[in-house]
Design a protein around this motif. Structure first.
Motif, PDB file in Angstrom:
ATOM      1  N   PRO A 314       0.825  -1.132   0.104  1.00  0.00           N
ATOM      2  CA  PRO A 314       0.103   0.159   0.013  1.00  0.00           C
ATOM      3  C   PRO A 314       0.834   1.134  -0.049  1.00  0.00           C
ATOM      4  O   PRO A 314       1.805   1.201   0.864  1.00  0.00           O
ATOM      5  CB  PRO A 314      -0.639  -0.283   1.347  1.00  0.00           C
ATOM      6  N   ALA A 315       0.283   2.220  -0.920  1.00  0.00           N
ATOM      7  CA  ALA A 315       1.387   3.445  -1.032  1.00  0.00           C
ATOM      8  C   ALA A 315       1.363   4.211   0.212  1.00  0.00           C
ATOM      9  O   ALA A 315       2.365   4.868   0.570  1.00  0.00           O
ATOM     10  CB  ALA A 315       0.856   4.347  -2.247  1.00  0.00           C
ATOM     11  N   ASP A 316       0.471   4.274   1.088  1.00  0.00           N
ATOM     12  CA  ASP A 316       0.416   5.148   2.386  1.00  0.00           C
ATOM     13  C   ASP A 316       1.205   4.333   3.477  1.00  0.00           C
ATOM     14  O   ASP A 316       1.346   4.893   4.519  1.00  0.00           O
ATOM     15  CB  ASP A 316      -1.043   5.360   2.807  1.00  0.00           C
ATOM     16  N   LYS A 317       1.888   3.206   3.038  1.00  0.00           N
ATOM     17  CA  LYS A 317       2.662   2.417   4.040  1.00  0.00           C
ATOM     18  C   LYS A 317       4.189   2.507   3.701  1.00  0.00           C
ATOM     19  O   LYS A 317       5.127   1.599   4.246  1.00  0.00           O
ATOM     20  CB  LYS A 317       2.075   0.821   4.188  1.00  0.00           C
ATOM     21  N   ILE A 318       4.343   3.260   2.606  1.00  0.00           N
ATOM     22  CA  ILE A 318       5.762   3.375   2.092  1.00  0.00           C
ATOM     23  C   ILE A 318       6.308   4.897   2.396  1.00  0.00           C
ATOM     24  O   ILE A 318       5.536   5.721   2.229  1.00  0.00           O
ATOM     25  CB  ILE A 318       5.824   3.171   0.851  1.00  0.00           C
ATOM     26  N   GLY A 319       7.455   5.015   2.779  1.00  0.00           N
ATOM     27  CA  GLY A 319       8.130   6.537   3.109  1.00  0.00           C
ATOM     28  C   GLY A 319       9.562   6.281   2.279  1.00  0.00           C
ATOM     29  O   GLY A 319      10.326   5.604   2.202  1.00  0.00           O
ATOM     30  N   PHE A 320       9.812   7.628   1.942  1.00  0.00           N
ATOM     31  CA  PHE A 320      11.214   7.972   1.464  1.00  0.00           C
ATOM     32  C   PHE A 320      11.739   9.136   2.460  1.00  0.00           C
ATOM     33  O   PHE A 320      11.327  10.054   2.918  1.00  0.00           O
ATOM     34  CB  PHE A 320      11.081   8.616   0.060  1.00  0.00           C
ATOM     35  N   LEU A 321      12.963   8.768   2.980  1.00  0.00           N
ATOM     36  CA  LEU A 321      13.545   9.755   3.986  1.00  0.00           C
ATOM     37  C   LEU A 321      15.084   9.937   3.620  1.00  0.00           C
ATOM     38  O   LEU A 321      15.851   9.153   3.276  1.00  0.00           O
ATOM     39  CB  LEU A 321      13.518   9.081   5.327  1.00  0.00           C
ATOM     40  N   ALA A 322      15.527  11.159   3.332  1.00  0.00           N
ATOM     41  CA  ALA A 322      16.621  11.849   2.867  1.00  0.00           C
ATOM     42  C   ALA A 322      17.484  12.165   3.956  1.00  0.00           C
ATOM     43  O   ALA A 322      17.018  12.713   5.090  1.00  0.00           O
ATOM     44  CB  ALA A 322      16.259  13.004   1.705  1.00  0.00           C
ATOM     45  N   GLY A 323      18.795  12.064   3.633  1.00  0.00           N
ATOM     46  CA  GLY A 323      19.944  12.306   4.737  1.00  0.00           C
ATOM     47  C   GLY A 323      20.514  13.529   4.360  1.00  0.00           C
ATOM     48  O   GLY A 323      20.042  14.388   3.385  1.00  0.00           O
ATOM     49  N   ASP A 336      10.256  11.567  -7.709  1.00  0.00           N
ATOM     50  CA  ASP A 336       9.345  11.445  -8.812  1.00  0.00           C
ATOM     51  C   ASP A 336       8.966   9.837  -8.641  1.00  0.00           C
ATOM     52  O   ASP A 336       7.930   9.634  -9.113  1.00  0.00           O
ATOM     53  CB  ASP A 336      10.269  11.452 -10.081  1.00  0.00           C
ATOM     54  N   LEU A 337       9.845   8.703  -8.478  1.00  0.00           N
ATOM     55  CA  LEU A 337       9.293   7.534  -8.063  1.00  0.00           C
ATOM     56  C   LEU A 337       8.347   7.472  -7.122  1.00  0.00           C
ATOM     57  O   LEU A 337       7.443   6.667  -7.240  1.00  0.00           O
ATOM     58  CB  LEU A 337      10.580   6.684  -7.752  1.00  0.00           C
ATOM     59  N   ALA A 338       8.462   8.262  -6.151  1.00  0.00           N
ATOM     60  CA  ALA A 338       7.335   7.996  -5.005  1.00  0.00           C
ATOM     61  C   ALA A 338       5.998   8.752  -5.486  1.00  0.00           C
ATOM     62  O   ALA A 338       4.938   8.141  -5.015  1.00  0.00           O
ATOM     63  CB  ALA A 338       7.928   8.979  -3.705  1.00  0.00           C
ATOM     64  N   GLU A 339       5.998   9.541  -6.145  1.00  0.00           N
ATOM     65  CA  GLU A 339       4.775  10.203  -6.912  1.00  0.00           C
ATOM     66  C   GLU A 339       4.238   9.245  -7.671  1.00  0.00           C
ATOM     67  O   GLU A 339       3.092   9.143  -7.817  1.00  0.00           O
ATOM     68  CB  GLU A 339       4.957  11.546  -7.548  1.00  0.00           C
ATOM     69  N   LYS A 340       4.958   8.436  -8.590  1.00  0.00           N
ATOM     70  CA  LYS A 340       4.514   7.465  -9.604  1.00  0.00           C
ATOM     71  C   LYS A 340       3.795   6.303  -8.580  1.00  0.00           C
ATOM     72  O   LYS A 340       2.725   5.673  -9.078  1.00  0.00           O
ATOM     73  CB  LYS A 340       5.503   7.230 -10.391  1.00  0.00           C
ATOM     74  N   ILE A 341       4.321   5.973  -7.361  1.00  0.00           N
ATOM     75  CA  ILE A 341       4.028   4.961  -6.591  1.00  0.00           C
ATOM     76  C   ILE A 341       2.641   5.553  -5.996  1.00  0.00           C
ATOM     77  O   ILE A 341       1.741   4.485  -5.342  1.00  0.00           O
ATOM     78  CB  ILE A 341       4.832   4.283  -5.770  1.00  0.00           C
ATOM     79  N   GLY A 342       2.701   6.661  -5.546  1.00  0.00           N
ATOM     80  CA  GLY A 342       1.410   7.231  -5.185  1.00  0.00           C
ATOM     81  C   GLY A 342       1.491   7.494  -3.475  1.00  0.00           C
ATOM     82  O   GLY A 342       0.857   7.942  -2.816  1.00  0.00           O
ATOM     83  N   THR A 343       2.874   7.577  -2.982  1.00  0.00           N
ATOM     84  CA  THR A 343       3.082   7.810  -1.482  1.00  0.00           C
ATOM     85  C   THR A 343       3.444   9.198  -1.537  1.00  0.00           C
ATOM     86  O   THR A 343       3.902   9.887  -2.238  1.00  0.00           O
ATOM     87  CB  THR A 343       4.330   7.063  -0.966  1.00  0.00           C
ATOM     88  N   LYS A 344       2.804   9.729  -0.355  1.00  0.00           N
ATOM     89  CA  LYS A 344       2.891  11.239   0.080  1.00  0.00           C
ATOM     90  C   LYS A 344       4.036  11.414   1.258  1.00  0.00           C
ATOM     91  O   LYS A 344       4.254  12.425   1.710  1.00  0.00           O
ATOM     92  CB  LYS A 344       1.600  11.696   0.524  1.00  0.00           C
ATOM     93  N   SER A 345       4.533  10.189   1.667  1.00  0.00           N
ATOM     94  CA  SER A 345       5.319  10.359   2.679  1.00  0.00           C
ATOM     95  C   SER A 345       6.928  10.538   2.356  1.00  0.00           C
ATOM     96  O   SER A 345       7.639   9.480   2.115  1.00  0.00           O
ATOM     97  CB  SER A 345       5.276   9.159   3.760  1.00  0.00           C
ATOM     98  N   LEU A 346       7.317  11.824   2.102  1.00  0.00           N
ATOM     99  CA  LEU A 346       8.793  11.861   1.833  1.00  0.00           C
ATOM    100  C   LEU A 346       9.064  12.981   3.153  1.00  0.00           C
ATOM    101  O   LEU A 346       8.317  14.098   3.303  1.00  0.00           O
ATOM    102  CB  LEU A 346       8.804  12.690   0.588  1.00  0.00           C
ATOM    103  N   ASP A 347      10.378  13.042   3.171  1.00  0.00           N
ATOM    104  CA  ASP A 347      10.949  14.268   4.240  1.00  0.00           C
ATOM    105  C   ASP A 347      12.605  14.192   4.092  1.00  0.00           C
ATOM    106  O   ASP A 347      13.087  13.367   3.989  1.00  0.00           O
ATOM    107  CB  ASP A 347      10.382  14.061   5.577  1.00  0.00           C
ATOM    108  N   CYS A 348      12.783  15.483   4.395  1.00  0.00           N
ATOM    109  CA  CYS A 348      14.228  15.965   4.148  1.00  0.00           C
ATOM    110  C   CYS A 348      14.912  16.265   5.247  1.00  0.00           C
ATOM    111  O   CYS A 348      15.961  16.509   5.491  1.00  0.00           O
ATOM    112  CB  CYS A 348      14.928  16.431   2.984  1.00  0.00           C
ATOM    113  N   SER A 520       8.860   6.608  13.482  1.00  0.00           N
ATOM    114  CA  SER A 520       8.188   5.746  14.816  1.00  0.00           C
ATOM    115  C   SER A 520       7.720   4.234  14.453  1.00  0.00           C
ATOM    116  O   SER A 520       7.538   3.794  15.529  1.00  0.00           O
ATOM    117  CB  SER A 520       7.075   6.650  15.164  1.00  0.00           C
ATOM    118  N   GLY A 521       7.902   3.783  13.172  1.00  0.00           N
ATOM    119  CA  GLY A 521       7.690   2.587  12.764  1.00  0.00           C
ATOM    120  C   GLY A 521       6.376   2.240  12.243  1.00  0.00           C
ATOM    121  O   GLY A 521       5.969   0.962  12.193  1.00  0.00           O
ATOM    122  N   GLY A 522       5.635   3.139  11.727  1.00  0.00           N
ATOM    123  CA  GLY A 522       4.220   2.917  11.485  1.00  0.00           C
ATOM    124  C   GLY A 522       4.307   2.449   9.722  1.00  0.00           C
ATOM    125  O   GLY A 522       3.151   2.173   9.215  1.00  0.00           O
ATOM    126  N   LEU A 523       5.481   2.411   9.285  1.00  0.00           N
ATOM    127  CA  LEU A 523       5.414   2.135   7.689  1.00  0.00           C
ATOM    128  C   LEU A 523       5.766   0.460   7.457  1.00  0.00           C
ATOM    129  O   LEU A 523       6.367  -0.141   8.349  1.00  0.00           O
ATOM    130  CB  LEU A 523       6.438   2.888   7.034  1.00  0.00           C
TER     131      LEU A 523
END
Length: 699
Positions: A314-323, A336-348, A520-523
């Motif tokens: 599920p897209a809402d259970k996937i996250g991208f986190l930048a260092g 761009d890949l996150a958007e194509k997958i449909g996830t909104k969880s990105l942060d830097c 926090s481990g929700g993904l």
């Protein structure tokens, strides 16, 4: 203006120069080459090497051109301009004599000296020296000094030019080097032979015109003519200092500063200069997949297929986190890949940070620019310690304090910044009523024509972060720091990749999780782009895909490791804290099977079945430029261009009275990122800073 100019005749050529010029500067303006050892453009004049002698016709002896101010010279008796000769038998004989004196006690160890091939003394002895020495007595020897793990000393070579002494006192602001004794016994030493404690101590290596101070980690590694020299950008802090990466074969041998007046002048912090050994240690050079609880090497095909499986939920259970060190191209491809997958969880951003989500660039860059500190007349630092967060910029603040009488106020930890400041409080609660105070700094700040408010990135982390930003913004507005020709408000970041990530829009979309929520481990799956500085202990059953270049915290938690290139191994875009778009340059090949970050996500998009619309880095950058005009130009800071956005009054700050005091941005200046933590040299510096003995391996 004519009253401020002075006429001279140099080598038969009439010129006019400002009266403030030294005679050396005037001669160089006329096209003459003047040798020197002690003189340096950014240090006070010592006038003690005498190599820059020129002839002033009518003067009883040669003139040291570095110490003679043009405005203090007199005209000839007939009213014509003074006649100066920079060549000829008279000048040549004077310089021959000076060089002979300098070489009286100099050891003839050029074949084993690290300075060989780029030594001022070698070059000038060839150009201005005598064919042989008339000095047959024993040479003196000087005991070597311990200056710590970075600077190697062979003090018998020292010619007492005192550049290192003046740099430590004037630029670094740490008076730890000096000259003792007199005459033939004179020698340079550190205070009680202690290690240098400045974050800029490595610059004395560049300043030393002989081989007395050289790089200890670089010793006996290479000769300068063996090295490939590549100009690039530093990523150890958010300044984007101009550097030169010297490589031999597949290894980086050293990193040196390059002149950039707008950013780092010609200085470089010790971390930026000496982390190069960390680029070869603990590297990830092939993909890995976790099987039965253990990581095993895998092919790219297998690793990408496993990653695609993890991204298939599920897209809402996937996250991208930048260092902190992630380049713009990798961030763009990942987004761009996150958007194509449909996830909104990105942060830097660091956990707990809320700034940058509104997309107003002026609220997260250093608008007055790094160079702008020299035009400011009052500086308010909020929750930042520039001595460790931007060491080279701290030297620039000191320069403005020393020469321009800059007044500095600090809200935050009382630390040694190498210049005087007025301590105005320790936390957010001191901000709302700051300008109603009656302290000397507050009066100066309110009356200043160009006041400057700089808030540290770490001060914006936590539940009160946005309120702290708004309170600082309000102080800048109330003090008149925002105008058409002066945008005196900005954020000092401490991560090279942060501003670029915010420019790309690598922040949570509507309904997406931020850094704290993802950690926090929700993904089900978390894709880490570096991210070794984050606390990963609460991830629970979250599967981790780690895209990085060092076997660090992220790799130890990973279920799939996709190795990527480090900053010296690719042409990549970074944006510094003042919003200046810059490019690194590829100095060596990526290690093993590692690939550039953007290419990893491009290949992954094929496997996932969501192919990204670019096949090269240039095509990706073209897309970037079309989507955000910020990336259309390289190498300039926007400065006051967006001052209109800062004129809007911020929302009222709430609940600052109960907020915790500002803390340090990081525990150890030398160990802030995976490259630094892999460096043996940085580990030695860290031990020295904490007062611990450096471990010595058994023979």
């Amino acid at each position: 203006m004519a009253d401020d100019l002075f006429k001279l005749n140099i080598d038969g050529k009439d010129i006019e120069v400002p009266k403030s010029y030294t005679l050396m500067q005037a001669c160089e303006e006329a096209g003459a080459e003047i040798p020197r050892f002690c003189y340096h453009e950014r240090l006070s004049v010592a006038g003690n090497c005498r190599m820059c002698l020129v002839q002033w016709k009518g003067a009883p002896k040669p003139i040291a051109s570095c110490a003679q101010t043009v405005g203090e010279m007199r005209m000839n008796p007939d009213g014509t301009p003074p006649n100066i000769l920079t060549k000829g038998d008279y000048v040549e004989k004077a310089r021959n004599g000076v060089m002979e004196f300098l070489l009286i006690n100099h050891p003839l160890d050029c074949p084993i000296c690290d300075q060989g091939g780029e030594c001022d003394l070698q070059d000038q002895a060839m150009a201005y020296g005598r064919a042989g020495s008339r000095y047959a007595l024993n040479k003196r020897a000087v005991e070597n000094k311990n200056m710590g793990p970075l600077v190697k000393t062979i003090m018998t070579r020292c010619i007492q030019c005192t550049r290192c002494v003046r740099f430590a006192a004037e630029v670094a602001g740490v008076e730890e080097i000096g000259m003792i004794s007199r005459g033939e016994d004179a020698e340079i030493t550190t205070y009680l032979e202690k290690s240098l404690t400045s974050e800029l101590s490595g610059n004395v290596i560049d300043l030393c015109p002989v081989g007395a101070l050289t790089s200890k980690p670089y010793a006996y590694n290479a000769r300068p003519w063996e090295l490939r020299k590549t100009e690039s950008i530093d990523v150890m802090d958010a300044m984007g200092s101009a550097i030169r990466v010297d490589a031999k074969g597949s290894a980086v041998m050293r990193i040196m500063p390059v002149l950039n007046e707008e950013v780092n002048e010609e200085w470089l912090s010790d971390k930026s200069r000496f982390i190069w050994d960390g680029l070869a240690r603990q590297r990830l050079d092939k993909p890995y997949v976790r099987e039965n609880g253990k990581l095993r090497p895998a092919s790219w095909k297998e690793a990408l297929a496993r990653t695609a499986e993890l991204l298939g939920g599920p897209a809402d259970k996937i996250g991208f986190l930048a260092g902190d060190l992630t380049e713009v191209e990798q961030l763009k491809a990942a987004k761009d890949l996150a958007e194509k997958i449909g996830t909104k969880s990105l942060d830097c951003r660091p956990a707990g940070a809320g700034y940058g989500a509104d997309g107003v660039r002026e609220k997260y860059v250093l608008n007055p620019t790094l160079m702008g500190i020299e035009d400011a007349d009052a500086l308010l630092l909020i929750g930042t310690n520039p001595r460790v967060e931007a060491a080279v910029w701290n030297a620039r603040i000191r320069k403005a304090w020393l020469w321009n009488d800059l007044k500095v106020g600090v809200v935050g930890e009382p630390v040694d910044l190498t210049y005087d400041y007025e301590h105005l409080g320790t936390g957010p609660g001191d901000l709302p009523g700051l300008l109603s105070g009656s302290s000397e700094f507050v009066k100066t700040f309110k009356d200043a024509k160009r006041p400057m408010v700089v808030i540290g990135e770490h001060a914006l982390v936590g539940e009160n972060g946005i309120d702290v930003l708004n309170a600082a913004h309000k102080i800048a507005l109330d003090a008149g720091a925002i105008s058409e020709d002066w945008a005196g408000f900005g954020v000092l970041h401490n991560a090279a990749g942060r501003v670029g990530a915010l420019d790309v829009g690598f922040v949570p979309g509507e309904g997406g999780s931020d850094t704290s929520a993802m950690l926090s481990g929700g993904l089900d799956t978390l894709v880490l782009l570096g991210g070794d500085e984050h606390d990963l202990s609460n991830l629970g059953d979250t599967k981790v895909v780690y895209v990085g270049h060092h076997g660090e915290a992220g790799a130890s938690k990973a279920d799939v490791i996709l190795p990527c290139a480090a900053y010296t191994e690719m042409d990549a875009t970074y944006v510094n804290t003042e919003g200046r778009v810059q490019m690194t340059s590829k100095a060596v090949q990526p290690k093993g099977e590692a690939r550039e970050g953007w290419a990893i996500f491009r290949a992954l998009s094929d496997v996932v079945g969501k192919t990204l619309p670019y096949d090269s880095a240039d095509e990706l950058r073209e897309v970037l430029r079309e989507e955000n005009k910020v990336f259309a130009g390289l190498g300039f800071a926007p400065g006051t261009a967006g001052y209109e956005a800062l004129r809007e009054a911020p929302a009222a700050a709430q609940g600052l009275e109960k907020a915790r005091p500002f803390g340090a941005a990081f525990e150890d200046f030398y160990l802030t990122n995976p490259i630094a933590r892999a460096s043996k040299t940085m580990a030695e510096c860290s031990l020295m800073k904490r007062g611990l003995e450096t471990p010595v391996a058994a023979e």
